[in-house]
Design an enzyme around this catalytic site. Structure first.
Site, PDB file in Angstrom:
ATOM      1  N   HIS A 359       0.817  -1.229   0.000  1.00  0.00           N
ATOM      2  CA  HIS A 359       0.000   0.000   0.000  1.00  0.00           C
ATOM      3  C   HIS A 359       0.845   1.270   0.000  1.00  0.00           C
ATOM      4  CE1 HIS A 359      -3.867  -2.033   1.022  1.00  0.00           C
ATOM      5  NE2 HIS A 359      -3.066  -2.893   1.600  1.00  0.00           N
ATOM      6  N   LYS A 540      -8.106  13.669   5.122  1.00  0.00           N
ATOM      7  CA  LYS A 540      -7.209  12.507   5.061  1.00  0.00           C
ATOM      8  C   LYS A 540      -6.172  12.678   6.173  1.00  0.00           C
ATOM      9  CE  LYS A 540      -6.543  13.716   0.811  1.00  0.00           C
ATOM     10  NZ  LYS A 540      -6.308  12.787  -0.324  1.00  0.00           N
ATOM     11  N   ARG A 541      -5.384  11.661   6.415  1.00  0.00           N
ATOM     12  CA  ARG A 541      -4.340  11.797   7.426  1.00  0.00           C
ATOM     13  C   ARG A 541      -3.422  12.942   7.032  1.00  0.00           C
ATOM     14  NH1 ARG A 541      -3.532   7.764  11.489  1.00  0.00           N
ATOM     15  NH2 ARG A 541      -1.810   9.138  12.068  1.00  0.00           N
ATOM     16  N   LYS A 546       0.842  14.348   1.279  1.00  0.00           N
ATOM     17  CA  LYS A 546      -0.551  14.630   0.878  1.00  0.00           C
ATOM     18  C   LYS A 546      -0.756  16.131   0.658  1.00  0.00           C
ATOM     19  CE  LYS A 546      -2.191  10.526   3.398  1.00  0.00           C
ATOM     20  NZ  LYS A 546      -2.948   9.714   2.409  1.00  0.00           N
ATOM     21  N   THR A 648      -8.544   6.549  -1.686  1.00  0.00           N
ATOM     22  CA  THR A 648      -9.903   6.001  -1.786  1.00  0.00           C
ATOM     23  C   THR A 648     -10.924   7.097  -1.514  1.00  0.00           C
ATOM     24  OG1 THR A 648      -9.534   5.223   0.477  1.00  0.00           O
ATOM     25  CG2 THR A 648      -9.408   3.573  -1.275  1.00  0.00           C
ATOM     26  N   LYS A 652     -14.722   8.266  -3.291  1.00  0.00           N
ATOM     27  CA  LYS A 652     -15.947   8.556  -2.529  1.00  0.00           C
ATOM     28  C   LYS A 652     -16.502   9.928  -2.922  1.00  0.00           C
ATOM     29  CE  LYS A 652     -13.983   5.822   1.234  1.00  0.00           C
ATOM     30  NZ  LYS A 652     -13.077   5.879   2.421  1.00  0.00           N
TER      31      LYS A 652
HETATM   32  C1  26W Z   1       3.938   0.539  10.234  1.00  0.00           C
HETATM   33  C2  26W Z   1       3.394   1.886  10.033  1.00  0.00           C
HETATM   34  C3  26W Z   1       2.442   1.911   8.857  1.00  0.00           C
HETATM   35  C4  26W Z   1       1.066   1.794   9.087  1.00  0.00           C
HETATM   36  C5  26W Z   1       0.192   1.849   8.003  1.00  0.00           C
HETATM   37  C6  26W Z   1       2.940   2.058   7.580  1.00  0.00           C
HETATM   38  C7  26W Z   1       2.047   2.097   6.477  1.00  0.00           C
HETATM   39  C8  26W Z   1       0.704   1.989   6.735  1.00  0.00           C
HETATM   40  C9  26W Z   1      -0.296   1.996   5.599  1.00  0.00           C
HETATM   41  C10 26W Z   1       0.195   1.206   4.459  1.00  0.00           C
HETATM   42  C11 26W Z   1      -0.544   3.372   5.155  1.00  0.00           C
HETATM   43  C12 26W Z   1      -1.791   3.461   4.328  1.00  0.00           C
HETATM   44  O1  26W Z   1      -2.868   3.530   4.856  1.00  0.00           O
HETATM   45  N1  26W Z   1      -1.609   3.491   3.002  1.00  0.00           N
HETATM   46  C13 26W Z   1      -2.725   3.874   2.169  1.00  0.00           C
HETATM   47  O2  26W Z   1      -3.418   2.710   1.740  1.00  0.00           O
HETATM   48  C14 26W Z   1      -4.576   3.034   0.970  1.00  0.00           C
HETATM   49  C15 26W Z   1      -5.320   1.746   0.662  1.00  0.00           C
HETATM   50  O3  26W Z   1      -4.650   1.003  -0.296  1.00  0.00           O
HETATM   51  C16 26W Z   1      -4.205   3.812  -0.286  1.00  0.00           C
HETATM   52  O4  26W Z   1      -5.382   4.181  -0.967  1.00  0.00           O
HETATM   53  C17 26W Z   1      -3.383   5.041   0.065  1.00  0.00           C
HETATM   54  O5  26W Z   1      -2.932   5.676  -1.107  1.00  0.00           O
HETATM   55  C18 26W Z   1      -2.209   4.662   0.946  1.00  0.00           C
HETATM   56  O6  26W Z   1      -1.508   5.808   1.415  1.00  0.00           O
END
Ligand code: 26W
Length: 803
Positions: A359, A540-541, A546, A648, A652
């Site tokens: 992701h 968003k975060r 971003k 995503t 929406k």
């Molecule tokens: C370990 C710390 C950590 C926690 C969560 C690293 C990375 C993440 C996730 C991968 C971050 C995340 O939410 N990525 C998002 O995933 C979405 C679903 O596929 C995408 O639509 C977003 O572009 C992407 O930033």
């Protein structure tokens, strides 16, 4: 054996009202005159839950009887939000439930808004998992979600003088009637200890420490309630609740300490959504739920299969990013140490069963665990990871070092997941292509057929049907409600874009949502908003890639321009922000403060006559998104190209008729293909151009010198114009923009300013704007998570869907 006392489906609101009253009395134990709003919500929830149970049991029974391939979605995060309204609509009792409750003198919206969000996730990855659960049930795929039942989900955000402050989230303070604890389902999960060699490749692992993983099940009813899957969340329990001997010695804390320590494992969600903290507790969380899930799915497989070689035909495990990647070593360990398989046989069987979704391309987000830490927490797994790495080396003698799993004292979980899976996928076409050209280029060269693309999607049930009743009714009136489970039906709306009546309906639905949102925001001290203003939304975060910073820089420049040219016919605009920063991410928290400080300045400026407002409601979450998205006119998807894997929220917003301003990043590229370049506002450097800029060390000075608006805003920030009490507060942001603008904010500013001015003009041409809005909705069929799940079923899992 059929159900004799199955609860019958209510025929009308009165029958449902009596079921609600029944639960208020006998389940909640309250008379009507003493019932609180929460009591009514819980009573309604129990009445609806009763109707979900029988189809749930049927689905479980059928999946055994039909022996179809099962899918297991392993995710550290499920950003579920609220469940009641979604369940009510999914079983087709939306209107009846509202009438029943209002017949009992209760306010529908207030009762629904009383439900706490299940915030068991950070952002995109967690919410995608929740949308996928809804779609797997709706398309009738036998599937389980496996995750952690955190006592505390993502922190509550509040603002103190514009600064983000975090508080522990308390979703379980209230009763949570959607879960069922399965007391008979408990697994002992070990940590540390010693490993002694056994027969062949097997070994005996004697953990030094252990906790129990207790199962909590939540039903996941699909649309129409025809198929209902299970979300099984694990909670950590101590092997012994209480050390009596210590208590008798007066060591009251010591008596409870081991229990508290054990429970720590599922206590709280780590709030980082990019940079892993590398904490031991996080590794223990990842192993805890991966191991419990693998033990549980193996037990279920072995109920009616004794031939282990059938595993890849009957089970598909999806690793939601690298967080459950330790599961690769765990499955192989179980096959070797518990089932006596050779390593090679176990490896091939496991690989045939495992699949990994990436992701993010951000190097810092790819998890790497220290060799020493892995040795102390999971010594047997380290041995198996070394065996996997040696085998891969043997099979690929000239493999480059970057493909090694273990290197420089670190365990690369991305490489472990890639090498241990038979399919690896990205989440948008651009992202998957970049995966092959960057982070996994070398592994892709060794395994050219392993990476496939499955573009993300979102569930149209929650994100149109439930959160936007005005639009839902308009669409149903024109094309029926087939779109709810077949979103390509929306294509039938495309010709209606040229019909004034339909555009009028769209306009009315949007305006009603904007009025509802304005009232909701006003109740939260945001002051009154003009529902005819352009609602420009970025939710968003908070993360530098971003580029919320680019948005607020443009907002400040607009403010400057509006003050200099007050007589110009500026369209009213409301800039709405929403989003949390990881508690340890200082730059992101500073950007939040900057947005709030610039916002305060602009909102206090009477000379604007309300034509520009900045609103930043605290504690953005799923249920707030359900209020903001239907009311949005403009969707901000402005990430540095090449850095947003998919997005995503972008889907929406378009589904709810908002137009997108964005870069050619992630799924924005596919949204443009779907709606047409004339119905979306694209600007900025492409991923390749960003790469080229960085390659030569991007210098932002020329861009700043070339754009006086940008130069002015940066010096205003640096000089403390937005922080009179603390002039140096934002010096760091100025410094970043001038000297290390890694996210190329300055390179894209002029293009962003220009396209926002084009949007000002476009907004004045109402009918044309509504035409574009209609075409955006019509083009969203492919962004249903049902399509994503069907792609996974065909391209990744080779599993059959019912529908
Ligand atoms: C370990 C710390 C950590 C926690 C969560 C690293 C990375 C993440 C996730 C991968 C971050 C995340 O939410 N990525 C998002 O995933 C979405 C679903 O596929 C995408 O639509 C977003 O572009 C992407 O930033």
């Amino acid at each position: 054996m059929s159900f004799t006392h199955a609860v019958t489906r209510p025929e009308n609101a009165d029958e449902l009202a009596s079921a609600i009253l029944g639960h208020l009395t006998y389940t909640i134990g309250k008379p009507t005159d003493a019932a609180t709003r929460s009591d009514w919500r819980l009573a309604l929830t129990h009445a609806i839950r009763d109707l979900v149970i029988a189809p749930w049991f049927d689905s479980v029974r059928r999946s055994y009887a039909e022996d179809r391939k099962r899918v297991y979605y392993l995710s550290m995060e499920f950003l579920i939000g609220r469940l009641l309204e979604d369940a009510v609509d999914n079983i087709g009792l939306g209107d009846m439930a509202r009438d029943a409750l209002e017949g009992l003198g209760q306010d529908w919206r207030e009762v629904l808004d009383d439900e706490p969000d299940a915030a068991l996730g950070n952002g995109g990855l967690g919410r995608l998992a929740a949308c996928f659960l809804d779609s797997m049930s709706t398309v009738g795929l036998p599937a389980h979600g496996y995750g952690i039942r955190y006592d505390h989900g993502l922190f509550r955000q509040s603002f103190h003088d514009g600064w983000q402050v975090e508080e522990a989230e308390e979703w379980l303070r209230q009763a949570h009637p959607w879960e069922f604890q399965r007391r008979e389902v408990q697994y002992r999960i070990g940590f540390g200890g010693t490993v002694t060699p056994g027969e062949g490749d097997a070994a005996h692992w004697e953990p030094g420490d252990a906790v129990l993983a207790a199962a909590y099940d939540t039903p996941v009813p699909g649309w129409g309630g025809k198929w209902t899957n299970t979300l099984r969340l694990w909670s950590a329990k101590p092997e012994r609740l209480f050390e009596l001997d210590r208590f008798n010695q007066g060591d009251f804390v010591g008596a409870a300490a081991p229990a508290i320590l054990a429970q720590t494992i599922s206590r709280v969600l780590y709030p980082d959504d990019t940079t892993p903290q590398g904490k031991e507790l996080r590794l223990k969380q990842e192993y805890f739920f991966s191991a419990a899930s693998i033990r549980d799915l193996m037990r279920r497989f072995l109920i009616d299969h004794e031939d282990l070689s059938q595993l890849p035909d009957k089970v598909a495990i999806q690793l939601n990013d690298t967080h459950p990647a330790i599961g690769v070593a765990e499955l192989i360990r179980v096959l070797i140490d518990d089932h006596g398989m050779s390593f090679d046989a176990a490896f091939e069987l496991a690989r045939g069963t495992l699949h990994y979704t990436n992701h993010t391309l951000m190097p810092e987000a790819l998890e790497r665990w220290g060799w020493d830490l892995m040795q102390s927490v999971l010594p047997r797994h380290l041995q198996i990871i070394e065996m996997i790495d040696r085998r891969h080396e043997a099979e690929n003698p000239d493999r480059p070092d970057v493909t090694r799993i273990i290197d420089h004292g670190e365990i690369r979980m991305g490489n472990l997941a890639f090498i241990g899976s038979c399919r690896v996928n990205g989440v948008s076409a651009l992202h998957t292509d970049l995966m092959k050209r960057t982070v996994f280029a070398d592994l892709h060269a060794l395994h050219p057929d392993r990476i496939v693309n499955v573009t993300n999607g979102v569930t149209p049930r929650r994100w149109i049907n439930t959160c936007n009743p005005g639009l839902r009714n308009l669409i149903n009136d024109r094309i029926g409600d087939g779109w709810v489970t077949d979103l390509d039906e929306l294509e039938k709306l495309r010709p209606l874009a040229d019909e004034a009546g339909f555009r009028e309906g769209l306009d009315a639905a949007k305006r009603a949502n904007k009025v509802r949102l304005s009232n909701w925001l006003a109740d939260r001290g945001a002051g009154t908003l003009d529902p005819d203003a352009l609602f420009d939304v970025q939710i968003k975060r908070l993360h530098e890639y971003k580029r919320q910073l680019l948005n607020i820089l443009e907002t400040a420049a607009l403010w400057n321009e509006m003050r200099e040219h007050p007589d110009r016919d500026w369209p009213s605009r409301v800039k709405i922000f929403g989003g949390k920063a990881a508690p340890g991410y200082a730059q992101a928290k500073l950007i939040i403060k900057l947005i709030n400080d610039i916002g305060a300045k602009i909102n206090a400026d009477e000379s604007l006559r309300g034509r520009l407002k900045v609103v930043y409601p605290a504690n953005y979450n799923v249920s707030m998104a359900e209020k903001l998205i239907p009311a949005a006119d403009l969707s901000e998807q402005i990430s540095t190209a090449g850095m947003e894997a998919s997005g995503t929220g972008n889907m929406k917003f378009s589904m709810n008729g908002a137009l997108t301003v964005g870069t050619l990043d992630g799924a924005n590229v596919e949204i443009r293909e779907a709606v047409g370049p004339e119905n979306i506002f694209i600007f900025g450097k492409t991923a390749d151009e960003v790469h080229a800029l960085r390659e030569h060390g991007y210098d932002s000075r020329p861009a700043i010198e070339a754009d006086p608006r940008l130069a002015r805003v940066i010096s205003q920030i640096e000089s403390g114009e937005f922080s009179p009490g603390d002039p140096d507060r934002f010096k760091g942001i100025g410094d970043t923009l001038r000297h290390h603008d890694w996210f190329v904010v300055t390179a894209d500013f002029s293009a962003y300013w220009a396209i926002q001015r084009r949007i000002d003009d476009a907004w004045k041409h109402r009918e044309d704007w509504l035409r574009k809005s209609a075409i955006n909705i019509a083009g969203m069929g492919r962004f249903s998570s049902d399509r994503s799940i069907r792609n996974y079923a065909e391209r990744v899992w080779q599993a059959e869907t019912m529908e």
